[in-house]
Write an enzyme that holds these catalytic residues in place. Structure first.
Site, short mmCIF file in Angstrom:
data_model
loop_
_atom_site.label_atom_id
_atom_site.label_comp_id
_atom_site.label_asym_id
_atom_site.label_seq_id
_atom_site.Cartn_x
_atom_site.Cartn_y
_atom_site.Cartn_z
N GLN A 4 -14.29 2.52 1.60
CA GLN A 4 -13.64 2.07 0.36
C GLN A 4 -13.32 3.29 -0.51
O GLN A 4 -14.20 4.10 -0.81
CB GLN A 4 -14.55 1.11 -0.41
CG GLN A 4 -13.88 0.55 -1.67
CD GLN A 4 -14.74 -0.50 -2.39
OE1 GLN A 4 -15.93 -0.65 -2.10
NE2 GLN A 4 -14.13 -1.21 -3.32
N ASP A 45 0.87 -1.18 0.00
CA ASP A 45 0.00 0.00 0.00
C ASP A 45 0.91 1.23 0.00
O ASP A 45 1.83 1.32 0.81
CB ASP A 45 -0.90 -0.03 1.26
CG ASP A 45 -2.03 0.98 1.18
OD1 ASP A 45 -1.75 2.17 0.93
OD2 ASP A 45 -3.19 0.59 1.38
N ILE A 46 0.67 2.18 -0.93
CA ILE A 46 1.59 3.34 -1.00
C ILE A 46 1.35 4.35 0.14
O ILE A 46 2.18 5.22 0.35
CB ILE A 46 1.54 4.14 -2.34
CG1 ILE A 46 0.13 4.47 -2.79
CG2 ILE A 46 2.34 3.47 -3.41
CD1 ILE A 46 0.13 5.52 -3.89
N HIS A 79 -10.44 -5.51 -2.75
CA HIS A 79 -9.09 -5.81 -2.24
C HIS A 79 -9.14 -6.05 -0.74
O HIS A 79 -10.10 -5.63 -0.07
CB HIS A 79 -8.12 -4.67 -2.57
CG HIS A 79 -8.59 -3.34 -2.10
ND1 HIS A 79 -9.48 -2.58 -2.82
CD2 HIS A 79 -8.33 -2.63 -0.97
CE1 HIS A 79 -9.74 -1.46 -2.16
NE2 HIS A 79 -9.07 -1.47 -1.03
N PHE A 80 -8.09 -6.69 -0.24
CA PHE A 80 -7.98 -7.03 1.18
C PHE A 80 -6.74 -6.35 1.74
O PHE A 80 -5.67 -6.43 1.14
CB PHE A 80 -7.87 -8.55 1.34
CG PHE A 80 -9.12 -9.28 0.90
CD1 PHE A 80 -9.40 -9.44 -0.45
CD2 PHE A 80 -10.02 -9.77 1.83
CE1 PHE A 80 -10.56 -10.09 -0.87
CE2 PHE A 80 -11.18 -10.42 1.42
CZ PHE A 80 -11.45 -10.58 0.07
N HIS A 81 -6.91 -5.70 2.90
CA HIS A 81 -5.79 -5.05 3.58
C HIS A 81 -5.18 -6.02 4.58
O HIS A 81 -5.91 -6.67 5.35
CB HIS A 81 -6.27 -3.84 4.38
CG HIS A 81 -6.81 -2.72 3.56
ND1 HIS A 81 -6.08 -1.62 3.21
CD2 HIS A 81 -8.05 -2.52 3.03
CE1 HIS A 81 -6.83 -0.78 2.51
NE2 HIS A 81 -8.03 -1.30 2.38
P1 5GP Z 1 -9.74 1.25 0.36
O1 5GP Z 1 -9.92 2.60 0.98
O2 5GP Z 1 -10.36 1.24 -1.01
O3 5GP Z 1 -10.13 0.10 1.20
O4 5GP Z 1 -8.17 1.08 0.18
C1 5GP Z 1 -7.44 1.55 -0.90
C2 5GP Z 1 -6.00 1.52 -0.46
O5 5GP Z 1 -5.21 1.70 -1.61
C3 5GP Z 1 -5.62 2.63 0.52
O6 5GP Z 1 -5.08 2.05 1.69
C4 5GP Z 1 -4.59 3.47 -0.24
O7 5GP Z 1 -3.56 3.91 0.58
C5 5GP Z 1 -4.12 2.52 -1.32
N1 5GP Z 1 -3.75 3.15 -2.57
C6 5GP Z 1 -4.38 4.17 -3.20
N2 5GP Z 1 -3.80 4.43 -4.39
C7 5GP Z 1 -2.79 3.53 -4.51
C8 5GP Z 1 -1.81 3.30 -5.53
O8 5GP Z 1 -1.74 3.96 -6.57
N3 5GP Z 1 -0.93 2.28 -5.31
C9 5GP Z 1 -0.95 1.53 -4.18
N4 5GP Z 1 -0.04 0.57 -4.08
N5 5GP Z 1 -1.85 1.72 -3.19
C10 5GP Z 1 -2.76 2.71 -3.36
#
Ligand code: 5GP
Length: 145
Positions: free
Chosen positions: A98, A35-36, A104-106
């Site tokens: 989200q 995660d970036i 996706h899974f963290h």
């Molecule tokens: P969500 O909020 O959808 O559950 O999680 C999305 C995750 O993707 C966040 O933790 C965010 O930091 C990460 N993320 C967002 N953009 C990018 C990207 O371009 N590359 C990577 N590797 N992670 C990303």
């Protein structure tokens, strides 16, 4: 909850190789990368290759593959970082937090004495992320994955 898949989302671009990622794992059905904007060092994402917005849209085969890959990568994160615990998270819909509309899974290492950083808030230095990825890749190799 939006279930209309938009193929221009950031993870779709990563899956097509149009954008880079720091990858730690890949199989036929999933890919895992750092995660970036990690909430803790070692925060890794497991992303099914299937075009699905959220868990509800994912096929049963995709869901099975995703949980097996998540377990495999989480074992490697645990071996690499030796945290006190690990949270596995998965958000469905903006109201649930989200931000990227591709399922996706963290995998988030947790430490008894430190709070998580904000969700999708602060970019981490790519060199640091690469170092964390190397540790996870080495642990995956150890476990024969
Ligand atoms: P969500 O909020 O959808 O559950 O999680 C999305 C995750 O993707 C966040 O933790 C965010 O930091 C990460 N993320 C967002 N953009 C990018 C990207 O371009 N590359 C990577 N590797 N992670 C990303």
């Amino acid at each position: 909850m939006d279930t209309q898949y938009n193929p221009t989302n950031i993870f779709a671009k990563i899956l097509r190789g149009e954008l880079p990622c720091i990858k730690v794992y890949e199989d036929d059905d999933t890919i895992a990368f750092m995660d970036i904007m990690p909430q803790a060092d070692g925060h890794t994402l497991v992303v099914p290759k299937e075009a699905a917005v959220n868990l509800f849209d994912l096929s049963e085969q995709g869901a099975q593959a995703a949980i097996v890959a998540t377990q495999r990568v989480a074992r490697a994160v645990r071996a690499a970082f030796a945290p006190d615990g690990i949270s596995i998270g998965q958000f469905n819909g903006a109201a649930a937090g989200q931000t990227v509309p591709h399922v996706h899974f963290h995998i988030v290492p947790r430490y008894a004495d430190s709070a998580l950083r904000g969700h999708a808030r602060e970019m981490q230095d790519p060199e640091q992320l690469k170092g964390h990825a190397q540790r996870i890749i080495a642990a995956l190799r150890e476990q024969g994955a």
